[in-house]
Design an enzyme around this catalytic site. Structure first.
Site, mmCIF file in Angstrom:
data_model
loop_
_atom_site.group_PDB
_atom_site.id
_atom_site.type_symbol
_atom_site.label_atom_id
_atom_site.label_comp_id
_atom_site.label_asym_id
_atom_site.label_seq_id
_atom_site.Cartn_x
_atom_site.Cartn_y
_atom_site.Cartn_z
ATOM 1 N N HIS A 1 -4.497 0.183 4.619
ATOM 2 C CA HIS A 1 -4.819 0.838 2.824
ATOM 3 C C HIS A 1 -5.941 0.823 1.992
ATOM 4 C CE1 HIS A 1 -3.307 -3.310 1.586
ATOM 5 N NE2 HIS A 1 -3.797 -2.900 0.508
ATOM 6 N N SER B 1 -8.094 -3.570 6.577
ATOM 7 C CA SER B 1 -7.135 -3.588 5.739
ATOM 8 C C SER B 1 -7.269 -2.327 5.767
ATOM 9 C CB SER B 1 -6.637 -4.407 4.433
ATOM 10 O OG SER B 1 -5.329 -3.730 3.136
ATOM 11 N N CYS C 1 -4.647 -7.240 -6.927
ATOM 12 C CA CYS C 1 -3.561 -8.048 -6.298
ATOM 13 C C CYS C 1 -3.320 -8.858 -7.506
ATOM 14 C CB CYS C 1 -3.621 -8.892 -4.820
ATOM 15 S SG CYS C 1 -5.047 -8.244 -3.977
ATOM 16 N N GLN D 1 -11.998 -5.606 0.988
ATOM 17 C CA GLN D 1 -12.585 -4.780 0.317
ATOM 18 C C GLN D 1 -13.978 -4.059 0.732
ATOM 19 O OE1 GLN D 1 -11.237 -4.773 -2.550
ATOM 20 N NE2 GLN D 1 -12.412 -3.539 -3.747
ATOM 21 N N THR E 1 5.533 -4.240 19.241
ATOM 22 C CA THR E 1 5.548 -3.069 19.394
ATOM 23 C C THR E 1 4.858 -2.395 18.190
ATOM 24 O OG1 THR E 1 8.362 -2.080 20.596
ATOM 25 C CG2 THR E 1 6.133 -0.092 19.276
ATOM 26 N N ASN F 1 -13.357 -9.136 -4.595
ATOM 27 C CA ASN F 1 -12.772 -7.948 -5.002
ATOM 28 C C ASN F 1 -12.204 -7.921 -6.197
ATOM 29 O OD1 ASN F 1 -10.858 -10.917 -5.068
ATOM 30 N ND2 ASN F 1 -8.886 -9.267 -3.963
#
Length: 279
Positions: free
Chosen positions: A94, A92, A213, A72, A132, A44
């Site tokens: 997002h 992931s 990050c 990534q 849930t 990344n």
């Protein structure tokens, strides 16, 4: 994070190109067969893409399990990592443009049924994780992953910025390896990463020193240190192009980068504060 989760885990070295050292991986697996190997599809920070098929072959030869981190890469390159030999793949939402709060862990047919539940409870998610599910975030992730990604166009923009930075004196990290189309990691020899971050931020350009990050941090990149980049590890920035990048965005970056580089190199260089740069 890996040291906290598995303090006794061995780290596979990388080559100066940023690629995982497959020869060392094979030697390590010979000493520790039946291991769990975790490998990113693409780094990344540098965007360097590893040879998942070759790593999977080495793991299979030693009875090891290969887990692939595709956070990534999912949505940006169309590969079936399970068919290439991975035992499991992590995604992931997002990172692919979906809302935060959803991810996926995909198992091969040979390994999924033998995984212990993460959270015991109800029968949700085949009994692997009780509770849930976040349906809105999951639907958003699915929609994002289903969108077309103009990899060729974005890579052309990335190459345009790369050539411009090199022309000013920049040095591209991982230039000799296959890379993700949207990621450029470039060092400006002699100019600290924090100097570059401040100047570009003041010009309205958001970059990072290290992965996304690590945005806001200015320590030397552990990724580049592992690649043997020495002082350049503290002099590199990461440019990540979004799916909707335009030519105007690239022009704005080039203008800001040129102004930053010429001013920083002329000053031979000294770290700039926001007050200094405003003068």
């Amino acid at each position: 994070a890996s040291k906290a989760a598995a303090p006794k885990a061995a780290v596979i070295p990388v080559l100066p190109s940023g690629l995982v050292d497959l020869l060392m991986l094979d030697q390590m697996l010979a000493a520790y067969p039946n291991a769990l190997v975790c490998l990113m599809v693409a780094n990344n920070e540098t965007g360097v893409r590893h040879d998942i098929a070759a790593a999977a072959w080495a793991c299979a030869a030693h009875g090891a399990i290969l887990h692939v981190d595709a956070a990534q890469s999912a949505g940006r390159c169309r590969e079936d990592w399970l068919k290439l030999g991975a035992s499991s793949v992590a995604l992931s939402g997002h990172k692919a443009g979906g809302p935060p709060g959803a991810g996926a862990l995909v198992f091969s047919s040979a390994h999924g049924e033998h995984v212990a539940p993460l959270l015991k409870g109800g029968g949700q998610e085949r009994g692997w994780r009780g509770g849930t599910p976040a349906l809105a975030a999951i639907a958003g992730m699915a929609a994002a992953l289903d969108q077309p990604y103009e990899a060729v166009k974005i890579a052309e923009y990335r190459d345009e910025l790369e050539a411009f930075c090199v022309g000013i004196g920049g040095q591209v990290m991982g230039a000799d390896a296959a890379r993700m189309p949207n990621t450029l990691c470039v060092a400006l020899p002699g100019v600290r990463a924090d100097t570059q971050l401040i100047a570009l931020d003041m010009a309205g350009v958001a970059v990072s020193a290290g992965s996304a990050c690590s945005s806001g941090k200015v320590a030397a990149s552990h990724v580049l240190l592992a690649m043997g980049m020495g002082d350049l590890a503290g002099q590199a920035i990461r440019v990540s192009l979004p799916w909707n990048v335009t030519q105007a965005d690239c022009t704005a970056f080039k203008q800001a980068y040129e102004m930053m580089a010429r001013r920083a190199l002329h000053r031979n260089p000294v770290p700039l504060t926001q007050a200094q740069f405003a003068n």
